[in-house]
Design a protein around this motif. Structure first.
Motif, PDB file in Angstrom:
ATOM      1  N   ILE A 171       0.836  -1.203   0.000  1.00 15.41           N
ATOM      2  CA  ILE A 171       0.000   0.000   0.000  1.00 15.41           C
ATOM      3  C   ILE A 171       0.868   1.250   0.000  1.00 15.41           C
ATOM      4  O   ILE A 171       0.583   2.227  -0.711  1.00 15.41           O
ATOM      5  N   ALA A 172       1.930   1.236   0.794  1.00 10.74           N
ATOM      6  CA  ALA A 172       2.847   2.380   0.807  1.00 10.74           C
ATOM      7  C   ALA A 172       3.433   2.622  -0.577  1.00 10.74           C
ATOM      8  O   ALA A 172       3.476   3.765  -1.061  1.00 10.74           O
ATOM      9  N   MET A 173       3.866   1.560  -1.229  1.00  9.50           N
ATOM     10  CA  MET A 173       4.431   1.713  -2.570  1.00  9.50           C
ATOM     11  C   MET A 173       3.366   2.136  -3.572  1.00  9.50           C
ATOM     12  O   MET A 173       3.622   2.959  -4.465  1.00  9.50           O
ATOM     13  N   SER A 174       2.158   1.602  -3.427  1.00  9.67           N
ATOM     14  CA  SER A 174       1.069   1.980  -4.330  1.00  9.67           C
ATOM     15  C   SER A 174       0.711   3.450  -4.176  1.00  9.67           C
ATOM     16  O   SER A 174       0.398   4.134  -5.161  1.00  9.67           O
ATOM     17  N   THR A 175       0.760   3.946  -2.936  1.00 11.19           N
ATOM     18  CA  THR A 175       0.500   5.366  -2.699  1.00 11.19           C
ATOM     19  C   THR A 175       1.554   6.224  -3.377  1.00 11.19           C
ATOM     20  O   THR A 175       1.229   7.247  -4.020  1.00 11.19           O
ATOM     21  N   ASP A 187      -6.840  -1.877   8.907  1.00 14.02           N
ATOM     22  CA  ASP A 187      -5.641  -2.311   9.612  1.00 14.02           C
ATOM     23  C   ASP A 187      -4.323  -1.867   8.981  1.00 14.02           C
ATOM     24  O   ASP A 187      -3.575  -1.109   9.548  1.00 14.02           O
ATOM     25  N   LYS A 188      -4.018  -2.393   7.808  1.00 12.59           N
ATOM     26  CA  LYS A 188      -2.759  -2.046   7.169  1.00 12.59           C
ATOM     27  C   LYS A 188      -2.884  -0.843   6.246  1.00 12.59           C
ATOM     28  O   LYS A 188      -1.885  -0.296   5.796  1.00 12.59           O
ATOM     29  N   ILE A 189      -4.114  -0.434   5.982  1.00 15.10           N
ATOM     30  CA  ILE A 189      -4.336   0.587   4.960  1.00 15.10           C
ATOM     31  C   ILE A 189      -3.851   1.949   5.424  1.00 15.10           C
ATOM     32  O   ILE A 189      -3.078   2.615   4.732  1.00 15.10           O
ATOM     33  N   VAL A 190      -4.268   2.387   6.600  1.00 17.91           N
ATOM     34  CA  VAL A 190      -3.850   3.703   7.080  1.00 17.91           C
ATOM     35  C   VAL A 190      -2.340   3.766   7.316  1.00 17.91           C
ATOM     36  O   VAL A 190      -1.694   4.731   6.895  1.00 17.91           O
ATOM     37  N   PRO A 191      -1.720   2.771   7.956  1.00 18.77           N
ATOM     38  CA  PRO A 191      -0.256   2.820   8.051  1.00 18.77           C
ATOM     39  C   PRO A 191       0.421   2.874   6.687  1.00 18.77           C
ATOM     40  O   PRO A 191       1.379   3.634   6.491  1.00 18.77           O
ATOM     41  N   GLY A 192      -0.053   2.078   5.725  1.00 17.83           N
ATOM     42  CA  GLY A 192       0.550   2.094   4.397  1.00 17.83           C
ATOM     43  C   GLY A 192       0.359   3.419   3.692  1.00 17.83           C
ATOM     44  O   GLY A 192       1.290   3.958   3.070  1.00 17.83           O
ATOM     45  N   LEU A 193      -0.849   3.968   3.764  1.00 16.14           N
ATOM     46  CA  LEU A 193      -1.095   5.282   3.164  1.00 16.14           C
ATOM     47  C   LEU A 193      -0.202   6.343   3.801  1.00 16.14           C
ATOM     48  O   LEU A 193       0.333   7.226   3.108  1.00 16.14           O
ATOM     49  N   THR A 194      -0.038   6.269   5.117  1.00 15.52           N
ATOM     50  CA  THR A 194       0.814   7.237   5.807  1.00 15.52           C
ATOM     51  C   THR A 194       2.254   7.133   5.327  1.00 15.52           C
ATOM     52  O   THR A 194       2.896   8.150   5.006  1.00 15.52           O
ATOM     53  N   MET A 195       2.779   5.920   5.265  1.00 21.76           N
ATOM     54  CA  MET A 195       4.160   5.732   4.846  1.00 21.76           C
ATOM     55  C   MET A 195       4.375   6.217   3.416  1.00 21.76           C
ATOM     56  O   MET A 195       5.374   6.875   3.105  1.00 21.76           O
ATOM     57  N   GLY A 196       3.424   5.887   2.528  1.00 15.56           N
ATOM     58  CA  GLY A 196       3.560   6.326   1.145  1.00 15.56           C
ATOM     59  C   GLY A 196       3.423   7.824   0.997  1.00 15.56           C
ATOM     60  O   GLY A 196       4.199   8.469   0.271  1.00 15.56           O
ATOM     61  N   ALA A 197       2.440   8.422   1.693  1.00 17.49           N
ATOM     62  CA  ALA A 197       2.233   9.861   1.587  1.00 17.49           C
ATOM     63  C   ALA A 197       3.406  10.642   2.158  1.00 17.49           C
ATOM     64  O   ALA A 197       3.732  11.735   1.667  1.00 17.49           O
ATOM     65  N   PRO A 221      13.159  -6.819  11.799  1.00 18.49           N
ATOM     66  CA  PRO A 221      12.548  -7.461  12.972  1.00 18.49           C
ATOM     67  C   PRO A 221      11.311  -6.723  13.439  1.00 18.49           C
ATOM     68  O   PRO A 221      11.068  -5.569  13.046  1.00 18.49           O
ATOM     69  N   ALA A 222      10.549  -7.377  14.291  1.00 20.67           N
ATOM     70  CA  ALA A 222       9.286  -6.800  14.753  1.00 20.67           C
ATOM     71  C   ALA A 222       9.495  -5.461  15.441  1.00 20.67           C
ATOM     72  O   ALA A 222       8.709  -4.528  15.251  1.00 20.67           O
ATOM     73  N   ASP A 223      10.539  -5.346  16.256  1.00 26.26           N
ATOM     74  CA  ASP A 223      10.716  -4.092  16.992  1.00 26.26           C
ATOM     75  C   ASP A 223      11.217  -2.954  16.116  1.00 26.26           C
ATOM     76  O   ASP A 223      11.311  -1.816  16.563  1.00 26.26           O
ATOM     77  N   ALA A 224      11.522  -3.241  14.838  1.00 32.38           N
ATOM     78  CA  ALA A 224      11.837  -2.190  13.868  1.00 32.38           C
ATOM     79  C   ALA A 224      10.678  -1.992  12.897  1.00 32.38           C
ATOM     80  O   ALA A 224      10.826  -1.347  11.860  1.00 32.38           O
ATOM     81  N   GLY A 225       9.517  -2.551  13.218  1.00 33.10           N
ATOM     82  CA  GLY A 225       8.337  -2.358  12.396  1.00 33.10           C
ATOM     83  C   GLY A 225       8.024  -3.487  11.448  1.00 33.10           C
ATOM     84  O   GLY A 225       7.065  -3.412  10.689  1.00 33.10           O
ATOM     85  N   ALA A 226       8.856  -4.564  11.444  1.00 32.58           N
ATOM     86  CA  ALA A 226       8.651  -5.700  10.543  1.00 32.58           C
ATOM     87  C   ALA A 226       8.433  -5.209   9.122  1.00 32.58           C
ATOM     88  O   ALA A 226       7.527  -5.659   8.415  1.00 32.58           O
ATOM     89  N   CYS A 227       9.281  -4.303   8.691  1.00 30.00           N
ATOM     90  CA  CYS A 227       9.068  -3.602   7.429  1.00 30.00           C
ATOM     91  C   CYS A 227      10.062  -4.083   6.381  1.00 30.00           C
ATOM     92  O   CYS A 227      11.227  -4.355   6.681  1.00 30.00           O
ATOM     93  N   SER A 228       9.612  -4.173   5.142  1.00 25.88           N
ATOM     94  CA  SER A 228      10.477  -4.583   4.037  1.00 25.88           C
ATOM     95  C   SER A 228      10.994  -3.397   3.234  1.00 25.88           C
ATOM     96  O   SER A 228      11.710  -3.577   2.245  1.00 25.88           O
ATOM     97  N   LEU A 229      10.648  -2.166   3.644  1.00 30.74           N
ATOM     98  CA  LEU A 229      10.992  -0.987   2.858  1.00 30.74           C
ATOM     99  C   LEU A 229      12.218  -0.243   3.371  1.00 30.74           C
ATOM    100  O   LEU A 229      12.785   0.572   2.658  1.00 30.74           O
ATOM    101  N   PHE A 230      12.597  -0.493   4.617  1.00 35.68           N
ATOM    102  CA  PHE A 230      13.721   0.229   5.218  1.00 35.68           C
ATOM    103  C   PHE A 230      14.741  -0.762   5.746  1.00 35.68           C
ATOM    104  O   PHE A 230      14.397  -1.882   6.126  1.00 35.68           O
ATOM    105  N   GLU A 231      15.972  -0.333   5.831  1.00 33.60           N
ATOM    106  CA  GLU A 231      16.983  -1.144   6.492  1.00 33.60           C
ATOM    107  C   GLU A 231      16.647  -1.218   7.976  1.00 33.60           C
ATOM    108  O   GLU A 231      16.128  -0.272   8.573  1.00 33.60           O
ATOM    109  N   ALA A 232      16.948  -2.357   8.577  1.00 33.23           N
ATOM    110  CA  ALA A 232      16.564  -2.589   9.971  1.00 33.23           C
ATOM    111  C   ALA A 232      17.361  -1.740  10.951  1.00 33.23           C
ATOM    112  O   ALA A 232      16.918  -1.478  12.048  1.00 33.23           O
ATOM    113  N   ALA A 233      18.554  -1.312  10.570  1.00 27.29           N
ATOM    114  CA  ALA A 233      19.419  -0.602  11.526  1.00 27.29           C
ATOM    115  C   ALA A 233      18.826   0.727  11.950  1.00 27.29           C
ATOM    116  O   ALA A 233      18.086   1.338  11.209  1.00 27.29           O
TER     117      ALA A 233
END
Length: 603
Positions: free
Chosen positions: A132-136, A155-165, A591-603
């Motif tokens: 969703i972030a990438m689609s935004t 659930d995932k829509i508002v976080p994804g829209l926020t990240m993309g926007a 990892p989960a405590d870094a947001g379990a995200c595939s868009l950013f480096e975990a560090a």
């Protein structure tokens, strides 16, 4: 300002200093480049507006006429998104009245965890946020817009829209919610039928009838899960118009708020005295305000993932320690199902977000001096919208709770803490939501019963093997293993065992839900089993202690002995239901405590 709130805010500012400065520099560079369509060649320009009406085309040729992007999660399968079908027409009409144009810039996917719960499709759920972030970003990348409206709610829509926007944070952006469905049968009745079905005392037809009376119309589910926690957070961050979260769909007031959002987006565009870019709204103080709101209302545990990822998209770094420290000083002032008996409609009627924000401001637990799309600080959000004839007006919201079983002032809170704790120990780091867990279940020590997926646990329950004290360890459910599905379908059987008097808890590297309830659950365990975490070494019978009071997640096995055991092998990731296309995301997920995200480096 409460000293802990101040201290946590300051350390977030310091921790984020370099990343935040880099982000703001990039957003200022994007702003300085000017309005995108002014730089388009004639052919580019013609492509961008070829399908518009003659009147809109004429207006778009005026370089001073603003153009507003609409990004929407509309689909008509899911109740929360179906009302969004009507919004673009309302927005376009309001934009024209304001001397602007609006275009539907793009749609984003919207899947429902309520439909995919316990099904293979749930393994796509968390990473749909990143899609969703990438689609935004794709929707906005035509660079032809002066402002943006984000239409999404769940659930995932508002976080994804926020990240993309936020990747277009130089644009003023307003989030436009759809609102909750009207209330159906009581939550107590729904939960009772679910428990009876789990015990084999209700038929599938009886269960289906109950569920359809609960989820019965357009709008979000009315329990206080991730979707409605999203709406609370958008209020707390100042990205909604004030108190627009919980107005039901397809009503004159909801339509008036949609139109008002379009007009306001035009008013706060670049080149006006009220220019309000999203990058300025979503700052460190706004993130702390969202955190405080989450804790004060007993919101979704999913935001220990999502808010971390959303903040990261704005160059802001928050940690689970920030959640934990704020939780210890933020009282729980709302009990909305599953933390109470009433739903979000009753919450709104009792005083809702206006009351919550007023109380948190009085207690110094949130920042008043923030930028919002409404043009004032957070104090503006103690007002509620009403219709005076056909005119939309705001007036001060309730100063006294109209239902103290649901909503209370800070000085008479349901509990002194927010009910979200960080757990640490030899099994890793995890979070636990205690706001719906009875105090006598805050500490559980029992033998482990280990499962490599949720189906194994459900099968053991049906075989009658769980009639005893136990800690269910459900591993290989993290982002790298299978996309970190919610395991909410485990709540009814585990709850039944708890009600029988057994000491029961859950420890998992997967997610539960915004609907996490009465079963004590250490969730989001990191490092996950598939990434070398200790859960891969746990065996049946190991004594595990979950202590929500001290923040301890322990195993009565020496660490050297535990880690010397051969680890269990992660089952192969599933195929079908599109899961094979998400292999890259699983491999690169943080990892989960870094947001379990595939868009950013975990560090």
């Amino acid at each position: 300002m409460h000293p802990v709130t101040h201290e946590v805010t300051q350390r977030i500012v310091e921790r984020s200093r370099a990343d935040r400065a880099d982000y703001l520099e990039r957003m200022e560079a994007a702003r300085s480049a000017g309005v995108g369509r002014a730089k388009l060649s004639c052919a580019n320009f013609a492509h961008a507006f070829a399908a518009e009406s003659p009147a809109d085309k004429l207006r778009m040729r005026d370089p001073t006429a603003p153009n507003v992007a609409i990004v929407s999660s509309y689909n008509d399968m899911l109740s929360a998104h179906q009302p969004l079908e009507r919004f673009p027409a309302i927005i376009k009409a309001a934009a024209r009245e304001a001397g602007a144009t609006a275009q539907f810039a793009g749609g984003v996917p919207a899947m429902c965890d309520g439909v995919t719960q316990g099904r293979p499709g749930m393994e796509l759920s968390l990473f749909s946020r990143d899609v969703i972030a990438m689609s935004t970003a794709v929707s906005l990348t035509h660079d032809a817009f002066d402002a943006a409206l984000m239409l999404g709610i769940c659930d995932k829509i508002v976080p994804g829209l926020t990240m993309g926007a936020l990747s277009f944070g130089h644009l003023p952006t307003i989030f436009v919610p759809g609102g909750p469905m009207t209330s159906g049968i009581s939550n107590a009745e729904k939960a009772r039928t679910r428990a009876l079905y789990a015990e084999g005392k209700a038929t599938r037809e009886e269960l289906l009838d109950s569920e359809m009376k609960s989820y019965h119309g357009p709008g979000t589910c009315t329990f206080y899960g991730t979707a409605n926690s999203n709406q609370m957070m958008m209020e707390m961050t100042g990205l909604h118009l004030p108190n627009s979260a919980f107005i039901t769909p397809n009503t004159p007031l909801r339509d008036a708020l949609v139109a008002a959002a379009a007009r306001r987006a035009v008013e706060i565009r670049d080149g006006t005295n009220d220019y309000t870019p999203m990058a300025r709204v979503f700052d460190e103080k706004a993130v702390v305000n969202a955190l405080a709101g989450l804790l004060a209302t007993g919101g979704s545990t999913n935001h220990t993932l999502h808010l971390v990822a959303m903040a990261r998209a704005a160059g802001i770094r928050i940690t689970w320690e920030d959640f934990d420290d704020l939780s210890r000083v933020t009282p729980l002032i709302a009990r909305v199902y599953p933390n109470g008996t009433e739903d979000v409609n009753a919450f709104h009627a009792a005083g809702g977000m206006a009351f919550v924000i007023r109380e948190l401001l009085k207690a110094g637990l949130v920042h008043a001096d923030v930028t919002t799309v409404a043009g004032q600080g957070l104090g503006r959000y103690t007002a509620e919208p009403f219709l005076d004839g056909d005119r939309l007006v705001w007036r001060e919201g309730a100063e006294v709770s109209l239902n103290r079983d649901l909503l209370r002032p800070v000085d008479d809170a349901f509990q002194a803490e927010g009910g979200l704790r960080l757990l640490k120990g030899p099994l890793g780091r995890a979070v636990i939501k205690t706001s719906a867990v009875k105090p006598e279940h805050h500490v559980i020590e029992a033998p482990a019963r280990v499962f490599d997926d949720q189906d194994q646990l459900l099968a053991a329950y049906k075989r009658g093997e769980l009639n005893r004290d136990f800690v269910a360890v459900v591993r290989f459910q993290g982002p790298k293993a299978n996309g970190m599905p919610e395991l909410h379908s485990l709540t009814p059987p585990l709850g039944v065992q708890l009600d029988k008097g057994y000491q029961v808890a859950l420890v998992t590297d997967g997610r539960m839900s915004g609907a996490s309830g009465k079963v004590p659950a250490a969730i989001h365990v990191t490092p996950e089993a598939a990434d070398g975490g200790p859960l891969a070494h746990v065996r049946d019978g190991d004594i595990i202690r979950l202590d929500a009071e001290t923040g301890e997640l322990a195993i009565k096995v020496e660490t050297n002995e535990l880690m010397s055991r051969p680890p269990a092998v992660c089952p192969p990731s599933g195929h079908g239901y599109g899961r094979e296309m998400f292999g890259l995301m699983r491999r690169v997920a943080g990892p989960a405590d870094a947001g379990a995200c595939s868009l950013f480096e975990a560090a």
